[in-house]
Design an enzyme around this catalytic site. Sequence first.
Site, PDB file in Angstrom:
ATOM      1  N   ALA A  65       0.845  -1.206   0.000  1.00  0.00           N
ATOM      2  CA  ALA A  65       0.000   0.000   0.000  1.00  0.00           C
ATOM      3  C   ALA A  65       0.877   1.251   0.000  1.00  0.00           C
ATOM      4  O   ALA A  65       2.006   1.223   0.493  1.00  0.00           O
ATOM      5  CB  ALA A  65      -0.892  -0.011   1.232  1.00  0.00           C
ATOM      6  N   GLY A 110       0.544  -5.163   1.035  1.00  0.00           N
ATOM      7  CA  GLY A 110      -0.601  -5.292   0.128  1.00  0.00           C
ATOM      8  C   GLY A 110      -0.223  -5.970  -1.185  1.00  0.00           C
ATOM      9  O   GLY A 110      -1.058  -6.650  -1.804  1.00  0.00           O
ATOM     10  N   GLU A 113      -0.393  -9.498  -0.543  1.00  0.00           N
ATOM     11  CA  GLU A 113      -1.790  -9.855  -0.260  1.00  0.00           C
ATOM     12  C   GLU A 113      -2.604 -10.003  -1.545  1.00  0.00           C
ATOM     13  O   GLU A 113      -3.422 -10.911  -1.678  1.00  0.00           O
ATOM     14  CB  GLU A 113      -2.412  -8.805   0.666  1.00  0.00           C
ATOM     15  CG  GLU A 113      -1.760  -8.831   2.049  1.00  0.00           C
ATOM     16  CD  GLU A 113      -2.278  -7.748   2.960  1.00  0.00           C
ATOM     17  OE1 GLU A 113      -1.820  -6.593   2.814  1.00  0.00           O
ATOM     18  OE2 GLU A 113      -3.138  -8.036   3.803  1.00  0.00           O
ATOM     19  N   GLU A 133       3.822  -5.071   7.509  1.00  0.00           N
ATOM     20  CA  GLU A 133       2.929  -4.015   8.026  1.00  0.00           C
ATOM     21  C   GLU A 133       3.178  -3.670   9.491  1.00  0.00           C
ATOM     22  O   GLU A 133       3.056  -2.510   9.889  1.00  0.00           O
ATOM     23  CB  GLU A 133       1.462  -4.434   7.864  1.00  0.00           C
ATOM     24  CG  GLU A 133       0.910  -4.317   6.448  1.00  0.00           C
ATOM     25  CD  GLU A 133       1.113  -5.574   5.610  1.00  0.00           C
ATOM     26  OE1 GLU A 133       1.973  -6.412   5.994  1.00  0.00           O
ATOM     27  OE2 GLU A 133       0.434  -5.723   4.584  1.00  0.00           O
TER      28      GLU A 133
HETATM   29  C1  LIG Z   1      -3.111  -2.751   3.289  1.00  0.00           C
HETATM   30  C2  LIG Z   1      -1.692  -3.270   3.436  1.00  0.00           C
HETATM   31  O1  LIG Z   1      -1.718  -4.421   4.218  1.00  0.00           O
HETATM   32  C3  LIG Z   1      -0.822  -2.233   4.048  1.00  0.00           C
HETATM   33  C4  LIG Z   1       0.526  -2.176   3.398  1.00  0.00           C
HETATM   34  O2  LIG Z   1       0.803  -2.711   2.359  1.00  0.00           O
HETATM   35  S1  LIG Z   1       1.648  -1.191   4.206  1.00  0.00           S
HETATM   36  C5  LIG Z   1       3.038  -1.175   3.156  1.00  0.00           C
HETATM   37  C6  LIG Z   1       3.814  -2.443   3.261  1.00  0.00           C
HETATM   38  N1  LIG Z   1       5.029  -2.281   2.544  1.00  0.00           N
HETATM   39  C7  LIG Z   1       6.156  -1.897   3.151  1.00  0.00           C
HETATM   40  O3  LIG Z   1       6.212  -1.730   4.356  1.00  0.00           O
HETATM   41  C8  LIG Z   1       7.346  -1.708   2.268  1.00  0.00           C
HETATM   42  C9  LIG Z   1       8.008  -0.396   2.588  1.00  0.00           C
HETATM   43  N2  LIG Z   1       9.123  -0.143   1.711  1.00  0.00           N
HETATM   44  C10 LIG Z   1      10.310  -0.745   1.900  1.00  0.00           C
HETATM   45  O4  LIG Z   1      10.531  -1.545   2.788  1.00  0.00           O
HETATM   46  C11 LIG Z   1      11.402  -0.357   0.957  1.00  0.00           C
HETATM   47  O5  LIG Z   1      11.122   0.957   0.500  1.00  0.00           O
HETATM   48  C12 LIG Z   1      11.518  -1.286  -0.266  1.00  0.00           C
HETATM   49  C13 LIG Z   1      12.073  -2.633   0.224  1.00  0.00           C
HETATM   50  C14 LIG Z   1      10.187  -1.466  -0.919  1.00  0.00           C
HETATM   51  C15 LIG Z   1      12.485  -0.657  -1.295  1.00  0.00           C
HETATM   52  O6  LIG Z   1      13.713  -0.374  -0.672  1.00  0.00           O
HETATM   53  P1  LIG Z   1      14.849   0.476  -1.441  1.00  0.00           P
HETATM   54  O7  LIG Z   1      15.041  -0.085  -2.774  1.00  0.00           O
HETATM   55  O8  LIG Z   1      16.005   0.566  -0.498  1.00  0.00           O
HETATM   56  O9  LIG Z   1      14.234   1.910  -1.672  1.00  0.00           O
HETATM   57  P2  LIG Z   1      13.705   2.994  -0.622  1.00  0.00           P
HETATM   58  O10 LIG Z   1      14.646   4.136  -0.606  1.00  0.00           O
HETATM   59  O11 LIG Z   1      13.341   2.377   0.680  1.00  0.00           O
HETATM   60  O12 LIG Z   1      12.342   3.432  -1.335  1.00  0.00           O
HETATM   61  C16 LIG Z   1      12.355   4.116  -2.577  1.00  0.00           C
HETATM   62  C17 LIG Z   1      11.307   5.188  -2.530  1.00  0.00           C
HETATM   63  O13 LIG Z   1      10.013   4.560  -2.500  1.00  0.00           O
HETATM   64  C18 LIG Z   1       9.256   5.021  -1.406  1.00  0.00           C
HETATM   65  N3  LIG Z   1       8.453   3.896  -0.935  1.00  0.00           N
HETATM   66  C19 LIG Z   1       8.864   2.628  -0.718  1.00  0.00           C
HETATM   67  N4  LIG Z   1       7.834   1.862  -0.358  1.00  0.00           N
HETATM   68  C20 LIG Z   1       6.746   2.660  -0.356  1.00  0.00           C
HETATM   69  C21 LIG Z   1       5.368   2.439  -0.085  1.00  0.00           C
HETATM   70  N5  LIG Z   1       4.898   1.240   0.238  1.00  0.00           N
HETATM   71  N6  LIG Z   1       4.544   3.496  -0.162  1.00  0.00           N
HETATM   72  C22 LIG Z   1       5.002   4.718  -0.498  1.00  0.00           C
HETATM   73  N7  LIG Z   1       6.286   4.979  -0.782  1.00  0.00           N
HETATM   74  C23 LIG Z   1       7.139   3.953  -0.713  1.00  0.00           C
HETATM   75  C24 LIG Z   1      10.297   5.471  -0.387  1.00  0.00           C
HETATM   76  O14 LIG Z   1       9.754   6.414   0.512  1.00  0.00           O
HETATM   77  C25 LIG Z   1      11.349   6.064  -1.289  1.00  0.00           C
HETATM   78  O15 LIG Z   1      10.915   7.348  -1.656  1.00  0.00           O
HETATM   79  P3  LIG Z   1      11.993   8.524  -1.907  1.00  0.00           P
HETATM   80  O16 LIG Z   1      12.872   8.045  -3.003  1.00  0.00           O
HETATM   81  O17 LIG Z   1      11.151   9.694  -2.245  1.00  0.00           O
HETATM   82  O18 LIG Z   1      12.728   8.688  -0.614  1.00  0.00           O
END
Ligand SMILES: C[C@H](O)CC(=O)SCCNC(=O)CCNC(=O)[C@H](O)C(C)(C)COP(=O)(O)OP(=O)(O)OC[C@H]1O[C@@H](n2cnc3c(N)ncnc32)[C@H](O)[C@@H]1OP(=O)(O)O
Length: 723
Positions: A65, A110, A113, A133
Amino acid sequence: MGKGRTVMEVGADGIALITIENPPVNALSPHVLLSLKENYEQVMRRDDVKAIVLTGAQGKFSGGADISSFKEGEGESPRNSSMSIEFLTDILEGGRKPSVAAIDGLALGGGLEVAMACHSRISTSTAQLGLPELQLGIIPGLGGTQRLPRLIGISKSLEMMLTSKPIKGKEAYALGLVDSVVPPGDLIKTARQWAIEIADCRRPWVKSLYKTDKLESLSKAKEILKFARSQAQKQSAHLEHIQVCIDVIEYGIVSGPRGGLSKEANASWKLQFSPTSKSLVHVFFAQRATIKVPGISDLGLTPRTVSKVAILGGGLMGSGIATALILSDYPVILKEVNADFLHAGIGRVKENLQSRVKKGVITQESFEKTLSLLTGVLDYEQFRNVDLVIEAVIEKVDLKQQIFADLEKYCPPHCILASNTSTIDLNLIGEKTKSHDRIVGAHFFSPAHIMPLLEIVRTHNTSPQVVVDLLAVGKKIRKTPVVVGNCTGFAVNRMFFPYTQSSLLLADHGLDVYDIDRAITKFGMPMGPFRLADLVGFGVTVATGLQYLQSYPERCYSSGLMKLMLDDNRTGESSRKGFYLYDGRRKAIPDPEIHKYIEKSRKMAGVKADSQLVKLSDNDIVEMIFLPVVNEACRVLDEGIAVKASDLDIAAIMGMGFPAFRGGVMFWADSLGAKYISKRLEEWSTTYGNFFKPSSYLAQRAANGIPLVSNKSAPTDQANSKL
Ligand SMILES: C[C@H](O)CC(=O)SCCNC(=O)CCNC(=O)[C@H](O)C(C)(C)COP(=O)(O)OP(=O)(O)OC[C@H]1O[C@@H](n2cnc3c(N)ncnc32)[C@H](O)[C@@H]1OP(=O)(O)O
């Protein structure tokens, strides 16, 4: 982050290939999900579509997400429930046409998922699949708590959710989370074929939500969940969402997956607006913002290649830094002053690596390979072709000055000259050189191969190129860098000093040191200030305290307590006697004897036990210890030592152990408000002296009624002008 979309192409084979496009990580923004839903409604209607392959653009399925849209919709009714039930369960998983997820790169949150709602998953071996998450203070909200346990069992799925750690494609295949692992070039082709075979009933049409073969028996399931609940309570008592996650999984097991989905959707929506989630989301973005440094990262500079690194000093810090570097494939030269010290230094690196082998993090083979990157030397001969030197000798100015003068002689002119000093002014260290533009601080935290923070200290003369180079090295060795300015204590230690001093002030005024440690641990710190002083050792704490006293005498509370104990050979944990007594297994036991030292220290400070203070609530103790830290953080920001407030949040979390679920020291301060903080400090300063005096930055913000940090991730004006 763009709003994103999904793109659909229907092939002659009857496969609709739907691709998620939302760079950089193909996050599932509300736009992407809406577009995906529209595509699905279309494919269900079209006669020329037999089955669907769902994938992500640019080799990434989806990073989950869109975290930046979490704050949207507060107070509205849950959006997740219609997505997880009506769309994913009824249309995608329950539809008349099968879907296959083709996963490369990332399938997180997500993203995974959605993939689990498909009827089959094909991945590459390097793909990362996970439900992270919980690290954002929420629980999976698109069916993850229900589908993952049904695909791989409760034990493993709990582990994946509670640790937030992804697994690779190969392991996912072994667990049954994916059905086949193929090379990236074959991914879409295989997924298409698989989808056709499901549609033709040549492969099973599996709905994960209703699978039961991997689920443990009800009694076993309850046992596993009970254990997980008690572990989470022990390790993370502050984090309610972990318990909620376990409850939701259990509800689905006991009452059926459909009920589980509704419970999950409601809980996940509610948690999204909780203070914990707001704090952890702030930390997520703050951590990524540390590399955005005005006047540095916006100049379009490309990091130069750093092929070889030299380290001076094989003590605790030097050996830890060497370990971190060789673990990331940097060839390292370790220099010591004599053969014995060198032998001991290399021994420390070996021990650091051995402990990884013992924990199963690296193999014996990679231990040998990693260690072969380290070369011990006793002179500067091999410094002629290094690109970066990190000096990590004891904190003596004249010794460091001599070393930097030597480095200028022996290293090539492009070589970066870094010091790991934690307090000494870098201009002083480089005084005997003409290389001021390539002198920089690389302040690691002990143990350097484990602690995630790297303070990069620049002076007025450090060239932006050098900072860019060091940022790149920091990234490669997986540290979070915070770029700060040059002063005694930089950012982290500047915040640490008032933390220690306020604790000592409270002890001198009669507060029980064990009560202080308990209140601070209850707040979420890994240990209290007195237990920490024992761990660090009184020698170091007293010496750094003196530096602070010299640099900032107008606001120091100078306590003799630790010095008195030191004189009596109580040095902290290393002598098994500090504020606590230690048994052979590092258990800290309170010692009634310490009252004797406190009495003496109180007399020396000329203060009396204060009956008001003795009755302080836990909350008051926390505020009397942390509001001076906030006050100092305001000065650090005001002086331009830190570029932005969110950098101080990361520095406090990663350098001091400040609880991440409170968002960092400045984020937490904002939740109290500048006015409140300033008022409390002002009151205490009239009673207990200048140590508590509100800084002008804080006082101004309080007087003008504006938040302490108006825009948490925006650089301050002062920072731009001073650095
Ligand atoms: C309903 C659902 O159950 C709820 C969810 O899905 S909650 C979201 C779950 N997903 C996550 O927690 C993943 C979060 N992201 C990460 O762990 C890492 O960013 C990653 C492993 C995807 C990529 O890592 P990496 O390649 O090192 O790049 P990283 O610098 O972290 O991210 C690149 C850019 O994408 C953005 N980004 C990464 N994941 C994002 C996300 N899920 N949403 C919005 N922005 C995101 C970062 O903020 C960053 O932005 P910036 O360049 O402006 O600073």
